[in-house]
Design a protein around this motif. Structure first.
Motif, PDB file in Angstrom:
ATOM      1  N   ARG A  91      13.825 -10.213  15.194  1.00  0.00           N
ATOM      2  CA  ARG A  91      12.768 -11.063  15.285  1.00  0.00           C
ATOM      3  C   ARG A  91      13.030 -12.505  16.472  1.00  0.00           C
ATOM      4  NH1 ARG A  91       8.320 -11.917  11.546  1.00  0.00           N
ATOM      5  NH2 ARG A  91       7.201 -13.502  12.082  1.00  0.00           N
ATOM      6  N   ALA A  92      14.025 -12.989  16.274  1.00  0.00           N
ATOM      7  CA  ALA A  92      14.547 -14.230  17.303  1.00  0.00           C
ATOM      8  C   ALA A  92      14.661 -13.650  18.424  1.00  0.00           C
ATOM      9  CB  ALA A  92      15.813 -14.768  16.671  1.00  0.00           C
ATOM     10  N   ARG A  93      15.236 -12.530  18.634  1.00  0.00           N
ATOM     11  CA  ARG A  93      15.440 -11.909  20.125  1.00  0.00           C
ATOM     12  C   ARG A  93      14.040 -11.521  20.671  1.00  0.00           C
ATOM     13  NH1 ARG A  93      20.336 -10.387  22.204  1.00  0.00           N
ATOM     14  NH2 ARG A  93      22.178 -11.028  20.798  1.00  0.00           N
ATOM     15  N   HIS A 150      10.246 -15.665  27.301  1.00  0.00           N
ATOM     16  CA  HIS A 150      10.750 -15.379  28.497  1.00  0.00           C
ATOM     17  C   HIS A 150       9.491 -14.542  29.594  1.00  0.00           C
ATOM     18  CE1 HIS A 150      13.405 -14.876  31.988  1.00  0.00           C
ATOM     19  NE2 HIS A 150      13.085 -13.511  31.962  1.00  0.00           N
ATOM     20  N   ASP A 151       9.011 -13.768  28.834  1.00  0.00           N
ATOM     21  CA  ASP A 151       7.716 -12.911  29.708  1.00  0.00           C
ATOM     22  C   ASP A 151       6.737 -12.600  28.652  1.00  0.00           C
ATOM     23  OD1 ASP A 151       6.371 -11.155  30.908  1.00  0.00           O
ATOM     24  OD2 ASP A 151       8.012  -9.542  31.213  1.00  0.00           O
ATOM     25  N   PRO A 152       5.740 -13.132  28.571  1.00  0.00           N
ATOM     26  CA  PRO A 152       4.798 -13.014  27.620  1.00  0.00           C
ATOM     27  C   PRO A 152       4.152 -11.370  27.419  1.00  0.00           C
ATOM     28  CG  PRO A 152       4.133 -15.175  28.526  1.00  0.00           C
ATOM     29  CD  PRO A 152       5.228 -14.359  29.310  1.00  0.00           C
ATOM     30  N   THR A 153       4.314 -10.975  28.804  1.00  0.00           N
ATOM     31  CA  THR A 153       3.744  -9.491  28.696  1.00  0.00           C
ATOM     32  C   THR A 153       4.604  -8.214  28.010  1.00  0.00           C
ATOM     33  OG1 THR A 153       4.653  -9.295  30.928  1.00  0.00           O
ATOM     34  CG2 THR A 153       2.298 -10.190  30.939  1.00  0.00           C
ATOM     35  N   SER A 154       5.859  -8.653  27.723  1.00  0.00           N
ATOM     36  CA  SER A 154       6.717  -8.009  27.292  1.00  0.00           C
ATOM     37  C   SER A 154       6.203  -7.155  26.049  1.00  0.00           C
ATOM     38  CB  SER A 154       8.074  -8.364  27.197  1.00  0.00           C
ATOM     39  OG  SER A 154       8.299  -9.521  26.150  1.00  0.00           O
ATOM     40  N   ALA A 155       5.631  -7.988  25.200  1.00  0.00           N
ATOM     41  CA  ALA A 155       5.249  -7.436  23.901  1.00  0.00           C
ATOM     42  C   ALA A 155       3.895  -6.500  24.120  1.00  0.00           C
ATOM     43  CB  ALA A 155       4.729  -8.532  23.002  1.00  0.00           C
TER      44      ALA A 155
END
Length: 121
Positions: free
Chosen positions: A57-59, A66-71
């Protein structure tokens, strides 16, 4: 997920939304594992996990910061898996699951590290 990206771009910290999203993803993953109905598989999966739930979760939060689109990529994989399961496409679901696991491990290993996470020299 789109709300998280929009808020982040607007300079807001969408922590409540991120927490809800990560909780939902965890419930999805738990339900998927439970559907297998195989306690041996569940134990093997738990033993094979590199990071604890808290560390994962922390990672993930670090990656999203760092990059909101990664999710969004992770979210789209879950949607594809649901579509394959609903269609009864076992081979497709397996391929998506394997790709998701490999991608998840890569993502977690690539997550930005804080100074506290740095290996000792």
């Amino acid at each position: 997920m789109i709300l998280v990206v929009q808020r982040k771009r607007a300079g807001q910290v969408p922590q409540r939304h991120l927490d809800r999203l990560l909780d939902t993803v965890q419930r999805f993953d738990d339900a998927l594992e439970a559907c297998a109905g195989d306690p041996v598989l569940s134990r093997l999966l738990e033993q094979a996990r590199v990071f604890s739930r808290a560390e994962r979760r922390a990672r993930r939060l670090e990656m999203i910061a760092h990059d909101p689109t990664s999710a969004l990529d992770r979210y789209s994989i879950h949607r594809a898996l649901v579509r394959a399961l609903r269609a009864g496409d076992a081979e497709g679901a397996e391929a998506i699951g394997v790709a998701d696991a490999r991608g998840g491990i890569s993502d977690l290993l690539r997550a930005p590290r804080s100074a506290d996470d740095s290996p000792a020299t």
